[in-house]
Design an enzyme around this catalytic site. Structure first.
Site, PDB file in Angstrom:
ATOM      1  NE  ARG A  62      -3.994   0.956   2.100  1.00  0.00           N
ATOM      2  CZ  ARG A  62      -4.961   0.588   2.556  1.00  0.00           C
ATOM      3  NH1 ARG A  62      -5.468   1.394   3.599  1.00  0.00           N
ATOM      4  NH2 ARG A  62      -6.477   0.300   2.009  1.00  0.00           N
ATOM      5  CG  HIS A 105      -8.876   0.072  -3.040  1.00  0.00           C
ATOM      6  ND1 HIS A 105      -7.576  -0.700  -2.334  1.00  0.00           N
ATOM      7  CD2 HIS A 105      -8.950   0.506  -1.803  1.00  0.00           C
ATOM      8  CE1 HIS A 105      -7.795  -1.149  -0.832  1.00  0.00           C
ATOM      9  NE2 HIS A 105      -8.629  -0.189  -0.919  1.00  0.00           N
ATOM     10  CD  GLN A 163     -12.678  -1.751  -0.261  1.00  0.00           C
ATOM     11  OE1 GLN A 163     -12.400  -1.460   0.126  1.00  0.00           O
ATOM     12  NE2 GLN A 163     -14.225  -2.557  -0.407  1.00  0.00           N
ATOM     13  CG  ASP A 174     -13.490   6.164  -1.478  1.00  0.00           C
ATOM     14  OD1 ASP A 174     -13.786   6.381  -0.199  1.00  0.00           O
ATOM     15  OD2 ASP A 174     -12.430   6.182  -1.876  1.00  0.00           O
ATOM     16  CB  CYS A 229     -13.877   1.481  -0.227  1.00  0.00           C
ATOM     17  SG  CYS A 229     -13.183   2.952   0.111  1.00  0.00           S
ATOM     18  NE  ARG A 238     -10.240  -5.077   0.594  1.00  0.00           N
ATOM     19  CZ  ARG A 238      -9.719  -4.413   1.346  1.00  0.00           C
ATOM     20  NH1 ARG A 238      -9.403  -2.864   1.958  1.00  0.00           N
ATOM     21  NH2 ARG A 238      -7.884  -3.918   0.701  1.00  0.00           N
TER      22      ARG A 238
HETATM   23  N1  NVA Z   1      -9.988   7.109  -1.724  1.00  0.00           N
HETATM   24  C1  NVA Z   1      -9.319   6.233  -0.345  1.00  0.00           C
HETATM   25  C2  NVA Z   1     -10.081   4.524  -0.321  1.00  0.00           C
HETATM   26  C3  NVA Z   1      -9.545   4.692   1.291  1.00  0.00           C
HETATM   27  C4  NVA Z   1      -9.983   3.211   1.333  1.00  0.00           C
HETATM   28  C5  NVA Z   1      -8.287   7.081   0.260  1.00  0.00           C
HETATM   29  O1  NVA Z   1      -7.235   6.536  -1.301  1.00  0.00           O
HETATM   30  O2  NVA Z   1      -7.676   7.342   1.251  1.00  0.00           O
HETATM   31  N1   CP Z   2     -11.597  -0.218   2.631  1.00  0.00           N
HETATM   32  C1   CP Z   2      -9.473  -0.018   2.438  1.00  0.00           C
HETATM   33  O1   CP Z   2      -8.974  -0.063   1.595  1.00  0.00           O
HETATM   34  O2   CP Z   2      -9.827   0.037   4.278  1.00  0.00           O
HETATM   35  P1   CP Z   2      -8.652   0.313   5.403  1.00  0.00           P
HETATM   36  O3   CP Z   2      -7.902   1.725   4.549  1.00  0.00           O
HETATM   37  O4   CP Z   2      -8.821   0.087   6.357  1.00  0.00           O
HETATM   38  O5   CP Z   2      -7.952  -0.389   4.615  1.00  0.00           O
END
Ligand code: NVA
Ligand code: CP
Length: 304
Positions: free
Chosen positions: A103, A130, A133, A222, A262, A290
């Site tokens: 990540r 993502h 997800q 989101d 998500c 997930r």
């Molecule tokens: N768009 C959000 C998704 C979090 C799971 C981010 O990148 O922070």
């Molecule tokens: N939806 C998601 O990826 O959650 P986290 O940021 O908690 O991993």
């Protein structure tokens, strides 16, 4: 299937269906306590350069349930945070582990890691995508609606990693996809270019949530400020005014439409508290999925 899961644009419809079918089997095995320790003795390194709750827990628990082990590497506390080149990290981890989940911010970093690692690399979220997800989202929709093809998916909000992956994943599965973003917050051009090549499903990018949500079977939103965009929060709150998924907006969707998020969610911003609670079962099923979807991905990429 390719060596890595970096973005849904790389997958075929058959690949996605193979993952979703395997995910359903993983869920069944877990619920019925059937043995499925297919990755016995294998190890997944998980690199986190951003925060996480769901991704970290679901990958770690998933690996354990598959008979393997997952280890957490914080970007800051490992040598990655001190500038060790990605190509060296890739080659070192490949000597110890059987897979890597990352990540991070730049999609290019995940791609470079995959390029230099002889083991599978899974994207656990970048600024661009993502995929894990959205595989869970597609699994959840298919579970409830029994199919994906021909359904209308509406995304309301920022043209971010979720929007990019939903467009790619939805269209590849034969869903009609409508996205409502304010001007200046469009999805990535590479994704829009792909959408332009799709002939067996419709894609629309519109400026009002009402246009996107009309007749939708699934409405997805989101956060307006993703991780790394915290400083833009005030500007984004202004830009996204009118983009809240609330009861009024949902009246335009098909009766009985699904809502997905998500998580984490900001009630009163991208989704009203009322809509969130009314659809909480679907949203937390999505979070649970997930685990199953990622177990499927790990199994398919990391099995012998
Ligand atoms: N768009 C959000 C998704 C979090 C799971 C981010 O990148 O922070
Ligand atoms: N939806 C998601 O990826 O959650 P986290 O940021 O908690 O991993």
């Amino acid at each position: 299937m390719q060596k890595d899961l970096l973005k849904l644009l790389d997958l075929s419809r058959e690949d996605i269906h193979e993952i979703l079918d395997t995910a359903d089997q993983m869920k069944y095995a877990q619920k019925h306590r059937l043995a499925h320790d297919y990755l016995r003795g294998k190890t997944l390194a998980m690199i986190f350069e951003k925060n996480s709750t769901r991704t970290r827990v679901s990958f770690e628990v998933g690996m354990y349930q598959l008979g393997g082990h997952a280890l957490f590497l914080s970007g800051k506390e490992s040598q990655i945070g001190r500038g060790e080149p990605v190509e060296d990290t890739a080659r070192v981890l490949a000597r110890y582990c059987d897979g890597i989940m990352i990540r991070t911010f730049a999609q290019a970093e995940a791609e470079e890691l995959a390029h230099h690692a002889s083991i599978p690399v899974i994207n656990g979220l970048t600024d661009f995508a993502h995929p894990c997800q959205v595989l869970a989202d597609l699994m959840t929709v298919r579970e409830k609606m029994t199919r994906l093809e021909g359904l209308k998916l509406a995304f309301v909000g920022d043209g971010n990693n979720m929007a990019n992956s939903l467009i790619a994943g939805g269209l590849k599965c034969g869903m009609d996809v409508s996205v409502a973003c304010p001007e200046g917050y469009d999805p990535d051009q590479r994704v829009l270019d792909f959408a332009g090549t799709v002939t067996d499903a419709a894609f629309r990018l519109v400026r009002t949530p009402a246009e996107a949500v009309a007749d939708a079977d699934v409405v997805i939103t989101d956060v307006w400020a993703s991780m790394g965009q915290e400083e833009e929060r005030q500007q984004r709150l202004r830009a996204f005014a009118g983009y809240c998924v609330d009861e009024e907006l949902l009246k335009l969707a098909k009766p009985g439409c699904m809502v997905q998020h998500c998580l984490p969610a900001h009630r009163g911003e991208e989704i009203s508290a009322q809509v969130f609670e009314a659809h909480a079962d679907e949203i937390f099923e999505e979070a649970e999925n997930r685990l199953h979807a990622q177990k499927a991905v790990m199994y398919l990429l990391m099995k012998d």
